[in-house]
Design a protein around this motif. Sequence first.
Motif, mmCIF file in Angstrom:
data_model
loop_
_atom_site.group_PDB
_atom_site.id
_atom_site.type_symbol
_atom_site.label_atom_id
_atom_site.label_comp_id
_atom_site.label_asym_id
_atom_site.label_seq_id
_atom_site.Cartn_x
_atom_site.Cartn_y
_atom_site.Cartn_z
ATOM 1 N N ALA A 38 0.829 -1.205 0.000
ATOM 2 C CA ALA A 38 0.000 0.000 0.000
ATOM 3 C C ALA A 38 0.864 1.256 0.000
ATOM 4 N N ALA A 39 1.976 1.218 0.731
ATOM 5 C CA ALA A 39 2.887 2.357 0.754
ATOM 6 C C ALA A 39 3.492 2.600 -0.625
ATOM 7 N N TYR A 40 3.761 1.525 -1.345
ATOM 8 C CA TYR A 40 4.275 1.657 -2.712
ATOM 9 C C TYR A 40 3.241 2.351 -3.601
ATOM 10 N N ALA A 41 1.977 1.928 -3.472
ATOM 11 C CA ALA A 41 0.914 2.561 -4.260
ATOM 12 C C ALA A 41 0.771 4.032 -3.900
ATOM 13 N N SER A 42 0.842 4.346 -2.615
ATOM 14 C CA SER A 42 0.737 5.732 -2.170
ATOM 15 C C SER A 42 1.886 6.562 -2.723
ATOM 16 N N GLY A 43 3.104 5.992 -2.693
ATOM 17 C CA GLY A 43 4.260 6.693 -3.228
ATOM 18 C C GLY A 43 4.164 6.919 -4.725
ATOM 19 N N ALA A 44 3.356 6.072 -5.392
ATOM 20 C CA ALA A 44 3.145 6.230 -6.828
ATOM 21 C C ALA A 44 1.991 7.188 -7.125
ATOM 22 N N GLY A 45 1.500 7.878 -6.089
ATOM 23 C CA GLY A 45 0.464 8.883 -6.284
ATOM 24 C C GLY A 45 -0.956 8.368 -6.170
ATOM 25 N N ARG A 46 -1.121 7.098 -5.799
ATOM 26 C CA ARG A 46 -2.473 6.533 -5.652
ATOM 27 C C ARG A 46 -2.936 6.768 -4.212
ATOM 28 N N LYS A 47 -3.795 7.728 -4.021
ATOM 29 C CA LYS A 47 -4.189 8.150 -2.675
ATOM 30 C C LYS A 47 -5.578 7.662 -2.267
ATOM 31 N N ARG A 48 -6.402 7.251 -3.235
ATOM 32 C CA ARG A 48 -7.754 6.780 -2.905
ATOM 33 C C ARG A 48 -7.753 5.248 -2.913
#
Length: 399
Positions: A189-199
């Motif tokens: 999830a942190a990887y996705a967040s770091g890739a700009g995926r916030k929702r």
Amino acid sequence: MKRILHSILSSARRAGPGIPGRAAGVLLLGLMAGCQGVAEDAATIESPQARQARREAERVLKPRETVGGGPVRIGMITGLMSGAGAKQGERDVRDGAMLAVAELGGGQLSLTIENTDGSPQQVIDAANRLSGEGVKLVAVSAEVPAGTVRDALGAKDVPVLLLRGGAAERADGSFSFASDHIDSAVEGAAYASGAGRKRLVALLPADASASERQRLDRGLADSDIRPVLTTAAPFSSDASLKDKLKDIDAVLLVNAGEGEMGALSVLRSNGYLAPNALIVGSSRWPAAVYGRPELAQSHLCLFGPENGSRMTASFRQRYERSANLEAAYGFDVIALAAGLVRTQGENAINKQNLLSPNGFLGAAAAFRFQPDGSVKRTCAIYQIAGGELNLADPAPRSF
């Protein structure tokens, strides 16, 4: 050495195709396992006859084994002598530790391995013996409560590293050393967040325990991730969710069972997912689901040794099989002790030094212990393509 230092000082981890990299902190790690001052792998200077004799001796199960002759004593308690026969995972841990003594001990460490049947009484007896011999650190791969070992050791200043169960109840002075599917899910999830995926929508299996839910919630919060929805799959397409689930750009599937797959289908069929939505999973996904078309291009955070590294090459040469995560855990217990002793002296193995915020670097990437005794470990990101895992982003070598 130069390559490793360059990796440690890199300001950002590399990213998979089309996904921005997750920034990696520039910290000096307390241990660099790949830089230990051993000129040659012990296996490369053995004669063929000596190598064969050593391999045959290592295959024989003994209740107690001691390797290395250094003054700093390390203990390990396994469940290798269980009545069901040798457990491969226990052997992997033991073999990884023995390899690390040969490669990193540098004449400073000795390792005593107590191979038990995993019963509380045998573990207690083993801990009593180790305590009487002045060990500085005890690693436990046998599946017993941490308090059992802690009480048997008596000396509260001897750290205990638990190689089973990332969510195991920890007694004072004990540390989780293993990372599990919840840790994997949080890092994904942190990887996705770091890739700009916030929702993000986080989907737990229906049988998830309260402890797993709490750990996931806490891990996401610590990573400053606030999911739009965290729920157990499956869930229905409730009208009240319509506005809440608009433009979801990341879905975390802790498992990939039919319930989770059904929930993912609901999200897609109702138009809740953004066109570029990222699907991230965890280490609990079985290989059998990699070929499912709805999971194509998904990303998984997986812990383990880096293929082609010095540790994996030495392990294969010594034991004639591939190194896995269990072997890396065994290796890293000794690498941790060796690094502390080498840099800070024979009395360096203590709780204060284990809690260094800079962390440590071992065969299974970088790791550090949290004040509550849990472990945080970096992982490699893999992308599923054509039913197979492809490395998209190597594990950061620092935090």
